[in-house]
Scaffold this active site. Structure first.
Site, mmCIF file in Angstrom:
data_model
loop_
_atom_site.group_PDB
_atom_site.id
_atom_site.type_symbol
_atom_site.label_atom_id
_atom_site.label_comp_id
_atom_site.label_asym_id
_atom_site.label_seq_id
_atom_site.Cartn_x
_atom_site.Cartn_y
_atom_site.Cartn_z
ATOM 1 N N SER A 1 -83.684 52.839 112.442
ATOM 2 C CA SER A 1 -82.339 53.357 112.706
ATOM 3 C C SER A 1 -81.226 52.594 111.989
ATOM 4 C CB SER A 1 -82.040 53.371 114.208
ATOM 5 O OG SER A 1 -81.851 52.068 114.706
ATOM 6 N N LYS B 1 -77.548 48.139 116.876
ATOM 7 C CA LYS B 1 -76.697 49.189 116.299
ATOM 8 C C LYS B 1 -75.357 48.578 115.899
ATOM 9 C CE LYS B 1 -79.360 52.810 117.351
ATOM 10 N NZ LYS B 1 -80.628 52.097 117.411
#
Length: 146
Positions: free
Chosen positions: A67, A104
């Site tokens: 990701s 993230k």
């Protein structure tokens, strides 16, 4: 020393050794045309001294997943995480979200906080009051195998 394992990150506590580090040649290595190795200085270099600013608040975690590949964080990379740094917009953070750790980019906007992946195949995650959410630490460095 292994500390914790989740689906996306495996955490380690650093073990700081009292040794003088590896040999470092302070010559600059050309990535273009080779240059003659005339004069170079040899000294000892400890990566802990370069990568770790706060020993008591620093942890390592191994990335699992794709990701964050567009931010340069690839599967099996080793992250250096400092828990003493303040979370801010656009920093890459290790977060605990609804029972799992994730890494993230923080996106702080007037309408709330988002966890922004760096891969177009993944959707941003909006943090709501219903989430069990903690910003666990800020990524300061990434160590890659070549």
């Amino acid at each position: 020393m292994l500390l914790h394992t989740s689906k996306t990150l495996t955490f380690f506590t650093p073990e700081f050794a009292d040794y003088s580090g590896a040999i470092f040649f302070d010559t600059g290595i050309s990535a273009g045309f080779p240059s003659p190795a005339e004069d170079f200085k040899e000294e000892r270099l400890s990566l802990d001294n370069i990568l770790v600013k706060n020993k008591l608040a620093t942890f390592y975690a191994r990335v699992s997943g794709q990701s964050m590949i567009d931010a340069g964080l690839d599967d099996n990379d080793l992250l250096v995480i400092d828990r003493s740094l303040e979370p801010e917009h656009n920093r890459i953070a290790v977060c605990f979200l609804d029972g799992e750790f994730t890494v993230k980019r923080l996106r702080v906007e007037k309408d709330g906080v988002w966890l922004q992946p760096e891969n177009s195949k993944y959707q941003p995650i909006k943090i709501t009051e219903e989430n069990d959410f903690v910003i666990w630490g800020i990524v300061t460095n990434v160590i890659k195998k070549v």
